[in-house]
Design an enzyme around this catalytic site. Structure first.
Site, short mmCIF file in Angstrom:
data_model
loop_
_atom_site.label_atom_id
_atom_site.label_comp_id
_atom_site.label_asym_id
_atom_site.label_seq_id
_atom_site.Cartn_x
_atom_site.Cartn_y
_atom_site.Cartn_z
N ASN A 140 43.66 38.73 39.05
CA ASN A 140 42.84 39.32 38.00
C ASN A 140 41.37 39.04 38.23
O ASN A 140 41.00 38.01 38.81
CB ASN A 140 43.28 38.80 36.62
N CYS A 176 16.69 44.00 48.75
CA CYS A 176 16.66 44.97 49.86
C CYS A 176 16.70 46.41 49.39
O CYS A 176 16.61 47.34 50.20
CB CYS A 176 17.85 44.71 50.80
N PRO A 207 58.43 41.49 31.99
CA PRO A 207 59.45 42.26 31.28
C PRO A 207 60.13 43.33 32.14
O PRO A 207 61.19 43.84 31.79
CB PRO A 207 58.67 42.89 30.12
N HIS A 267 40.81 38.26 44.15
CA HIS A 267 40.19 39.58 44.17
C HIS A 267 38.81 39.61 43.52
O HIS A 267 38.35 40.68 43.11
CB HIS A 267 41.11 40.60 43.49
#
Ligand code: BV8
Length: 248
Positions: free
Chosen positions: A102, A150, A214, A119
């Site tokens: 997450n 930049c 689930p 991630h």
């Protein structure tokens, strides 16, 4: 307490517990998952349209605005009992490693301290050209904004498809998956690699692998225990059971 919970609790008296979480852990906070049809973030889009460098090059404004919407959504929700139970577990287990796919930062907001973010994190921004974090930038009407150093376009500090995961985080995740007594795989469809490899590495190393979800996933048939329920309901029960068995 049901038998699997009791057995898992006795195993979790062990010293080393490693956890992998996915979007399902944040679902009860109101953050849409990626693949749930009715609410999935991808429901309106396909991953290739948004979460890839190519998508950003093709349509930087669309991608930036999708993440801006998600950032705002995440800022407006709270960690749920699943996040809090995992923060509690970290305080009770001698060697506890929380690996997350997450990018919402809800584990940290619930008090988890050592979080391995595979991630990235949607609350951080980086320069697309320099690949370095940017804390502040001049507000202009341009979307996405530009790097003050930049002039390159800014992007969220998350790992897109076709991008490599942060090497140190991935190495630590592999190490702690291969050296744990109990591995909890919670709220992930187990389809995105290389994160999806981790529970199978734990299995191959002899850990007791528990899935909390689930719905079935590619791990379900191989997990030793499957707690087919919502993380926000199952995890507090599991933490309570572990506490019971840890002190007899
Ligand atoms: C890589 C961050 C090397 C961004 C994400 C072809 C070309 C290129 C690459 C590939 C390819 N084919 C395969 C690949 C590899 C690719 C991949 O795995 N693709 C998949 C789709 C097949 N992986 C990559 O590209 C990775 N990098 O391989 O680098 C490389 C380098 C160059 C070229 C090629 C390869 C990078 C992957 C990371 C992508 N970034 N997120 C963002 O957030 O926008 S992925 C994103 O989806 C999440 O981070 C997460 O990791 C992933 C999976 O989502 P889940 O978390 O599992 O959520 P999902 O909705 O799927 O499932 C939710 C689950 O919760 C469900 O099971 C549900 O039942 C359950 N649930 C619901 N409610 C609850 C619940 N559970 C408990 N309680 C509840 N209440």
């Amino acid at each position: 307490m049901n038998l699997p919970l009791a057995l898992i609790a006795t195993r979790a008296r062990a010293q080393r517990v490693t956890v992998l979480t996915g979007a399902g852990v944040s679902a009860e906070s109101g953050v849409p998952t990626f693949r749930d049809a009715q609410t999935g973030l991808w429901a309106q889009f396909r991953p290739e349209e948004l979460a890839t460098p190519g998508a950003f090059r093709r349509n930087p404004r669309l991608v930036w605005e999708w993440y801006a919407w998600r950032r705002q959504l995440v800022a407006g929700v709270q960690p749920n009992p699943a996040h809090h139970a995992l923060a509690e577990l970290e305080r009770r287990v001698p060697q506890f490693t929380l690996i997350t796919q997450n990018v919402d930062g809800l584990h940290q907001r619930a008090g988890s301290r050592a979080v391995v973010e595979l991630h990235g994190n949607i609350t951080r921004t980086k320069c697309f050209e320099e690949d370095t974090l940017v804390e502040t930038w001049p507000e202009t009407s341009e979307v996405p904004p530009r790097c003050p150093r930049c002039g390159g376009l800014l992007r969220p500090d998350v790992v897109w498809f076709e991008e490599s995961l942060p090497a140190a985080a991935l190495a630590l995740a592999h190490e702690r998956s291969a050296a744990c007594d109990v591995f909890l795989s919670i709220g992930t469809s187990t389809v995105v690699y290389p994160a999806a490899e981790l529970p199978f590495h734990a299995l191959a190393s002899g850990a007791t692998v528990v899935e909390i979800n689930p719905q079935p996933t590619p791990l379900t048939a191989k997990a030793e225990y499957v707690l087919a329920g919502a993380a926000g309901e199952v995890l507090p029960e599991l933490v309570a059971a572990i506490e019971l068995f840890r002190h007899g």
